[in-house]
Scaffold this motif. Structure first.
Motif, PDB file in Angstrom:
ATOM      1  N   ALA A   1       0.872  -1.130   0.015  1.00 32.28           N
ATOM      2  CA  ALA A   1       0.009  -0.163  -0.095  1.00 32.28           C
ATOM      3  C   ALA A   1       0.697   1.232   0.018  1.00 32.28           C
ATOM      4  CB  ALA A   1      -0.839   0.065   1.212  1.00 32.28           C
ATOM      5  N   VAL A   2       0.501   2.280  -0.585  1.00 34.85           N
ATOM      6  CA  VAL A   2       1.178   3.849  -0.819  1.00 34.85           C
ATOM      7  C   VAL A   2       0.924   4.570   0.548  1.00 34.85           C
ATOM      8  CG1 VAL A   2       1.297   5.762  -2.042  1.00 34.85           C
ATOM      9  CG2 VAL A   2       0.854   3.486  -3.271  1.00 34.85           C
ATOM     10  N   ASP A   3       1.886   4.976   0.756  1.00 41.11           N
ATOM     11  CA  ASP A   3       1.571   5.897   2.433  1.00 41.11           C
ATOM     12  C   ASP A   3       0.715   6.951   1.922  1.00 41.11           C
ATOM     13  OD1 ASP A   3       2.077   7.842   4.121  1.00 41.11           O
ATOM     14  OD2 ASP A   3       4.214   8.180   3.832  1.00 41.11           O
ATOM     15  N   GLU A   4      -0.307   6.931   2.968  1.00 41.01           N
ATOM     16  CA  GLU A   4      -1.490   7.715   3.055  1.00 41.01           C
ATOM     17  C   GLU A   4      -1.047   9.224   2.985  1.00 41.01           C
ATOM     18  OE1 GLU A   4      -4.349   6.927   5.759  1.00 41.01           O
ATOM     19  OE2 GLU A   4      -4.781   4.946   5.059  1.00 41.01           O
ATOM     20  N   ALA A   5       0.185   9.564   3.370  1.00 38.70           N
ATOM     21  CA  ALA A   5       0.531  11.091   3.195  1.00 38.70           C
ATOM     22  C   ALA A   5       0.882  11.624   1.798  1.00 38.70           C
ATOM     23  CB  ALA A   5       1.694  11.414   4.034  1.00 38.70           C
ATOM     24  N   TYR A   6       1.294  10.660   1.158  1.00 39.44           N
ATOM     25  CA  TYR A   6       1.556  10.939  -0.489  1.00 39.44           C
ATOM     26  C   TYR A   6       0.259  11.015  -1.169  1.00 39.44           C
ATOM     27  CZ  TYR A   6       3.018   9.991  -5.129  1.00 39.44           C
ATOM     28  OH  TYR A   6       3.488  10.256  -6.473  1.00 39.44           O
TER      29      TYR A   6
ATOM     30  N   SER B   1      -5.727  30.329 -11.473  1.00 39.27           N
ATOM     31  CA  SER B   1      -5.282  29.013 -11.003  1.00 39.27           C
ATOM     32  C   SER B   1      -3.801  28.778 -11.214  1.00 39.27           C
ATOM     33  CB  SER B   1      -6.223  28.000 -11.310  1.00 39.27           C
ATOM     34  OG  SER B   1      -5.813  26.696 -11.399  1.00 39.27           O
ATOM     35  N   GLU B   2      -3.125  28.068 -10.150  1.00 42.86           N
ATOM     36  CA  GLU B   2      -1.815  27.803 -10.454  1.00 42.86           C
ATOM     37  C   GLU B   2      -1.771  26.169  -9.994  1.00 42.86           C
ATOM     38  OE1 GLU B   2       1.056  30.193  -8.312  1.00 42.86           O
ATOM     39  OE2 GLU B   2       0.969  31.708  -9.904  1.00 42.86           O
ATOM     40  N   LEU B   3      -2.731  25.624 -10.291  1.00 45.43           N
ATOM     41  CA  LEU B   3      -2.914  24.039 -10.004  1.00 45.43           C
ATOM     42  C   LEU B   3      -2.072  23.394 -11.056  1.00 45.43           C
ATOM     43  CD1 LEU B   3      -4.900  22.344  -8.588  1.00 45.43           C
ATOM     44  CD2 LEU B   3      -6.079  21.939 -10.720  1.00 45.43           C
ATOM     45  N   HIS B   4      -1.337  23.660 -11.918  1.00 43.39           N
ATOM     46  CA  HIS B   4      -0.735  23.097 -12.859  1.00 43.39           C
ATOM     47  C   HIS B   4       0.595  23.357 -12.464  1.00 43.39           C
ATOM     48  CE1 HIS B   4      -1.361  27.214 -14.138  1.00 43.39           C
ATOM     49  NE2 HIS B   4       0.241  27.026 -14.714  1.00 43.39           N
ATOM     50  N   LYS B   5       0.966  24.453 -11.924  1.00 44.91           N
ATOM     51  CA  LYS B   5       2.393  24.913 -11.306  1.00 44.91           C
ATOM     52  C   LYS B   5       2.619  24.117 -10.033  1.00 44.91           C
ATOM     53  CE  LYS B   5       2.984  29.407 -13.357  1.00 44.91           C
ATOM     54  NZ  LYS B   5       2.969  30.852 -12.706  1.00 44.91           N
ATOM     55  N   ASP B   6       1.509  23.805  -9.190  1.00 47.72           N
ATOM     56  CA  ASP B   6       1.690  22.965  -8.068  1.00 47.72           C
ATOM     57  C   ASP B   6       1.635  21.476  -8.265  1.00 47.72           C
ATOM     58  OD1 ASP B   6       0.998  25.336  -6.497  1.00 47.72           O
ATOM     59  OD2 ASP B   6      -1.088  24.926  -6.460  1.00 47.72           O
ATOM     60  N   VAL B   7       1.319  20.992  -9.258  1.00 47.08           N
ATOM     61  CA  VAL B   7       1.421  19.703  -9.698  1.00 47.08           C
ATOM     62  C   VAL B   7       2.948  19.460 -10.164  1.00 47.08           C
ATOM     63  CG1 VAL B   7       0.873  18.062 -11.425  1.00 47.08           C
ATOM     64  CG2 VAL B   7      -1.195  19.101 -10.134  1.00 47.08           C
ATOM     65  N   ALA B   8       3.342  20.434 -11.074  1.00 47.68           N
ATOM     66  CA  ALA B   8       4.696  20.408 -11.450  1.00 47.68           C
ATOM     67  C   ALA B   8       5.704  20.240 -10.470  1.00 47.68           C
ATOM     68  CB  ALA B   8       4.951  21.302 -12.674  1.00 47.68           C
ATOM     69  N   ALA B   9       5.295  21.338  -9.537  1.00 44.87           N
ATOM     70  CA  ALA B   9       6.511  21.344  -8.378  1.00 44.87           C
ATOM     71  C   ALA B   9       6.549  19.992  -7.304  1.00 44.87           C
ATOM     72  CB  ALA B   9       5.943  22.388  -7.269  1.00 44.87           C
ATOM     73  N   LYS B  10       5.418  19.256  -7.671  1.00 44.93           N
ATOM     74  CA  LYS B  10       5.447  17.945  -6.808  1.00 44.93           C
ATOM     75  C   LYS B  10       5.693  16.580  -7.833  1.00 44.93           C
ATOM     76  CE  LYS B  10       4.092  19.571  -2.996  1.00 44.93           C
ATOM     77  NZ  LYS B  10       5.113  19.652  -1.897  1.00 44.93           N
ATOM     78  N   THR B  11       6.229  16.883  -9.065  1.00 35.86           N
ATOM     79  CA  THR B  11       6.353  15.793  -9.836  1.00 35.86           C
ATOM     80  C   THR B  11       7.871  14.922  -9.469  1.00 35.86           C
ATOM     81  OG1 THR B  11       7.419  17.209 -11.216  1.00 35.86           O
ATOM     82  CG2 THR B  11       5.190  16.604 -11.950  1.00 35.86           C
ATOM     83  N   THR B  12       8.456  15.428  -8.886  1.00 35.64           N
ATOM     84  CA  THR B  12       9.667  14.625  -8.562  1.00 35.64           C
ATOM     85  C   THR B  12       9.407  13.618  -7.416  1.00 35.64           C
ATOM     86  OG1 THR B  12      10.342  16.574  -6.918  1.00 35.64           O
ATOM     87  CG2 THR B  12      11.517  16.439  -9.123  1.00 35.64           C
ATOM     88  N   THR B  13       8.444  13.868  -6.591  1.00 34.66           N
ATOM     89  CA  THR B  13       7.932  12.988  -5.758  1.00 34.66           C
ATOM     90  C   THR B  13       7.424  11.527  -6.177  1.00 34.66           C
ATOM     91  OG1 THR B  13       5.617  13.532  -5.623  1.00 34.66           O
ATOM     92  CG2 THR B  13       6.979  14.617  -4.377  1.00 34.66           C
ATOM     93  N   VAL B  14       7.127  11.584  -7.646  1.00 32.03           N
ATOM     94  CA  VAL B  14       6.742  10.468  -8.133  1.00 32.03           C
ATOM     95  C   VAL B  14       7.777   9.459  -8.247  1.00 32.03           C
ATOM     96  CG1 VAL B  14       5.814   9.753 -10.697  1.00 32.03           C
ATOM     97  CG2 VAL B  14       5.160  11.935  -9.686  1.00 32.03           C
ATOM     98  N   PHE B  15       9.063   9.694  -8.413  1.00 31.33           N
ATOM     99  CA  PHE B  15      10.189   8.815  -8.391  1.00 31.33           C
ATOM    100  C   PHE B  15      10.338   7.783  -7.358  1.00 31.33           C
ATOM    101  CE2 PHE B  15      11.551  12.330 -11.256  1.00 31.33           C
ATOM    102  CZ  PHE B  15      11.402  11.831 -12.489  1.00 31.33           C
ATOM    103  N   LYS B  16       9.933   8.468  -6.268  1.00 29.09           N
ATOM    104  CA  LYS B  16       9.861   7.498  -4.950  1.00 29.09           C
ATOM    105  C   LYS B  16       8.997   6.227  -5.134  1.00 29.09           C
ATOM    106  CE  LYS B  16       8.951   7.515  -0.030  1.00 29.09           C
ATOM    107  NZ  LYS B  16       8.465   8.462   1.024  1.00 29.09           N
ATOM    108  N   TYR B  17       8.016   6.422  -5.889  1.00 30.39           N
ATOM    109  CA  TYR B  17       6.861   5.569  -6.083  1.00 30.39           C
ATOM    110  C   TYR B  17       6.631   5.146  -7.401  1.00 30.39           C
ATOM    111  CZ  TYR B  17       5.128   6.487  -1.421  1.00 30.39           C
ATOM    112  OH  TYR B  17       5.071   6.624  -0.129  1.00 30.39           O
ATOM    113  N   LEU B  18       7.824   4.778  -8.152  1.00 27.98           N
ATOM    114  CA  LEU B  18       7.767   4.691  -9.734  1.00 27.98           C
ATOM    115  C   LEU B  18       7.309   3.418  -9.875  1.00 27.98           C
ATOM    116  CD1 LEU B  18       8.516   6.700 -12.112  1.00 27.98           C
ATOM    117  CD2 LEU B  18      10.681   5.770 -11.974  1.00 27.98           C
ATOM    118  N   ASP B  19       7.572   2.465  -9.235  1.00 25.36           N
ATOM    119  CA  ASP B  19       7.399   1.128  -9.139  1.00 25.36           C
ATOM    120  C   ASP B  19       5.947   0.745  -8.756  1.00 25.36           C
ATOM    121  OD1 ASP B  19      10.056   0.767 -10.513  1.00 25.36           O
ATOM    122  OD2 ASP B  19      10.652   0.043  -8.431  1.00 25.36           O
TER     123      ASP B  19
END
Length: 438
Positions: free
Chosen positions: A348-353, A376-394
Motif C-alpha cells: 500500500a502507498v503511504d497515505e500522506a502521499y 489558478s496555479e494548479l498546474h504549477k503546484d502539480v509540476a512542483a511535486k512531480t519529483t515525488t513520483v520517482f519514489k513510487y515509480l514502481d
C-alpha cells in the motif's frame, strides 16, 4: 523557404530512420561522457542532451504530420511516461501545423470523391481554414449554396501509421527516453494505435458526430455540425459550416463574466455527462476543437478521437474520486488498482502521499466559493511535486483505459483557465458521483 512535405512511405521511413539514428548516437555519446563527470555535471548534461534529442524529434514530427505528430501531441499531454524536456519540446506540436500545398489537397478530394472539384463545389477556398496533424480544413460551398467546411486527410498518412509508430517507439527507446517496463509501453502504444486508426477513418468520425448529436440532443446549448455524406469518404469529410468564437476571441468586450461562468458550468456538465452518463468521451479537448458564442453556446468540432469507456473503469474512477473527497486513502488505493493505475503486487502507498495530491487537486472543488480559474496555479503546484513520483515509480503505471479521461480533464482545465471561468463545482460533482450511469 518551407520544406516540401513528406508524402511517400519510403520518404517517411528514411526521414524517421535518420531521426532515430541521430537520437541513438546522441544518447550513446552522452552515456560514454557520463563516466568522466560528477553526478551534478551529469544531471545538467543529461538535461541538455534530452533537450537536444527532444528538439530533433519534435522538429521531425512537426514536419512529418500524420501519426507520429499526433503521438507527439498525445505525449505532450500525458507527461507521465517521458522526461520533462521531451514533453516540453512536444508542446510545440500542439500549435497549428504548417499547411499542405493546395494542389495536394485538391488531388486528394478528387481521388476520394471521384469527380473534379468544379463539379462537386461552387467554390473551394485555397487558404486553409485550419491545418492539423493528420488533415487540413478548407471552406467551400455546395452547388445548392450551402456553406461547408471540408476536412481532407493528408496523402499517405494512414498507410504509414504502423511503420511511423514503430520508428517513433524505436527513437524513444534508443534515446533512453521511455521510462516504463516493456509491457506498459506495449499497452500504451497499442491504445494510441487503436485511437489513431479510428481517427484516420473519417467514416468513423461521421458516425461519432451522429452519436454525440444523439447524446446531446436535449442540450440546445451544444452545437455539433451535420455531415454531408454525399461529399464525404474515408479521407474526406464535408460538414456544415458552424461558426463561433475561438477561445482567443472570448474577450470582456464581447463576453460578460456571467456569460463566461455559464460556459464554464456547461463545459463541466458536458464533460461529466460524457464520462458518467454516456461513458463515451470526446478525447481531443484542445482549444481548436471548441468555439463559443456570447449566449453561452458551445460548438464542438473534430470527433476523430472518441473513447468508449468500459463501465467497470467508470465505476472504479467514480469510487476513486469519492474516496479522495472523503479522504479514505486505503479505499483510494484499492480503487486505483481496479482502475489499472496502481501495481497490485506492490504494498500500500503511504497515505500522506495521497493526501498531498488530494490537497492540490481538490482546490477547484473545495466548497461553495467560486474558484477563479484565471488565477489558478494548479498546474504549477502539480509540476512542483512531480519529483515525488520517482519514489513510487514502481507502484504506479499509466492507466491505459483511463488515459483519455486524464487527457480530457487536463484539456478542459486549460480551457477554463484561458476563458477565465469563476465557478464552484463541488455540488455538481457530488451529484454526478451519487448517480448511477444511464
Amino acid at each position: 523557404m518551407s520544406k516540401k512535405p513528406v508524402t511517400t512511405r519510403s520518404g517517411r521511413f528514411f526521414k524517421l530512420a535518420g531521426m532515430t539514428a541521430s537520437v541513438a548516437g546522441q544518447y550513446a555519446g552522452q552515456r560514454a561522457r557520463r563516466l568522466f563527470r560528477s553526478e551534478e555535471d551529469n544531471e545538467g548534461a543529461r538535461s541538455e542532451s534530452y533537450t537536444r534529442m527532444a528538439d530533433r524529434i519534435a522538429d521531425t514530427l512537426g514536419e512529418m504530420k500524420g501519426a507520429v505528430m499526433k503521438v507527439g501531441q498525445i505525449a505532450s499531454q500525458t507527461q507521465d511516461f517521458l522526461p520533462k524536456e521531451f514533453s516540453d519540446a512536444l508542446q510545440r506540436l500542439q500549435k497549428e501545423a504548417p499547411p499542405m500545398p493546395f494542389e495536394v489537397i485538391v488531388g486528394q478530394i478528387e481521388n476520394e470523391l471521384g469527380k473534379p472539384v468544379s463539379e462537386l463545389f461552387d467554390y473551394l477556398q485555397e487558404q486553409p481554414y485550419a491545418a492539423a496533424s493528420i488533415g487540413q480544413v478548407h471552406r467551400a460551398r455546395l452547388k445548392d449554396g450551402t456553406d461547408v467546411i471540408i476536412k481532407v486527410q493528408y496523402p499517405g498518412v494512414d498507410e504509414s501509421c504502423d511503420s511511423d509508430l514503430k520508428q517513433l517507439r524505436m527513437a524513444l527507446k534508443l534515446g533512453g527516453l521511455l521510462k516504463l517496463p516493456k509491457e506498459h509501453v506495449d499497452q500504451l502504444f497499442g491504445e494510441i494505435r487503436v485511437r489513431l486508426k479510428e481517427e484516420l477513418d473519417y467514416e468513423n468520425e461521421a458516425r461519432n458526430l451522429a452519436l454525440f448529436q444523439d447524446f446531446h440532443k436535449n442540450d440546445k446549448w451544444i452545437v455539433i455540425p451535420q455531415v454531408f455524406s454525399s461529399h464525404s469518404s474515408r479521407r474526406v469529410l464535408t460538414m456544415e459550416l458552424v461558426e463561433g468564437d475561438h477561445i482567443s476571441k472570448v474577450t470582456p468586450e464581447k463576453y460578460s463574466q456571467d456569460s463566461i461562468n455559464l460556459i464554464g458550468h456547461r463545459i463541466f456538465t458536458m464533460m461529466a455527462d460524457q464520462l458518467f452518463r454516456y461513458q463515451c468521451i470526446h478525447g481531443d479537448p484542445h482549444a481548436g476543437n471548441f468555439a463559443y458564442r456570447p449566449d453561452g453556446t458551445i460548438i464542438l468540432y473534430d470527433f476523430g478521437c472518441v473513447k468508449k469507456l468500459k463501465p467497470e473503469i467508470i465505476e472504479a474512477y467514480r469510487k476513486a474520486l469519492v474516496s479522495a473527497l472523503e479522504e479514505d486513502y486505503a479505499a483510494l488505493d484499492r480503487h486505483l488498482i481496479d482502475l489499472g493505475a496502481r501495481v497490485e503486487s506492490q504494498p500500500a502507498v503511504d497515505e500522506a502521499y495521497y493526501a498531498m495530491w488530494r490537497d492540490i487537486l481538490i482546490k477547484p472543488f473545495e466548497g461553495d466559493t467560486p474558484y477563479n480559474f484565471a488565477e489558478s496555479e494548479l498546474h504549477k503546484d502539480v509540476a512542483a511535486k512531480t519529483t515525488t513520483v520517482f519514489k513510487y515509480l514502481d507502484y504506479f503505471k499509466p492507466p491505459i483505459e483511463s488515459i483519455f479521461i486524464d487527457r480530457m480533464i487536463a484539456g478542459h482545465y486549460w480551457m477554463m483557465k484561458r476563458l477565465g471561468v469563476q465557478a464552484a463545482f463541488r455540488q455538481e460533482l457530488e451529484e454526478y458521483l451519487r448517480k448511477t450511469p444511464g
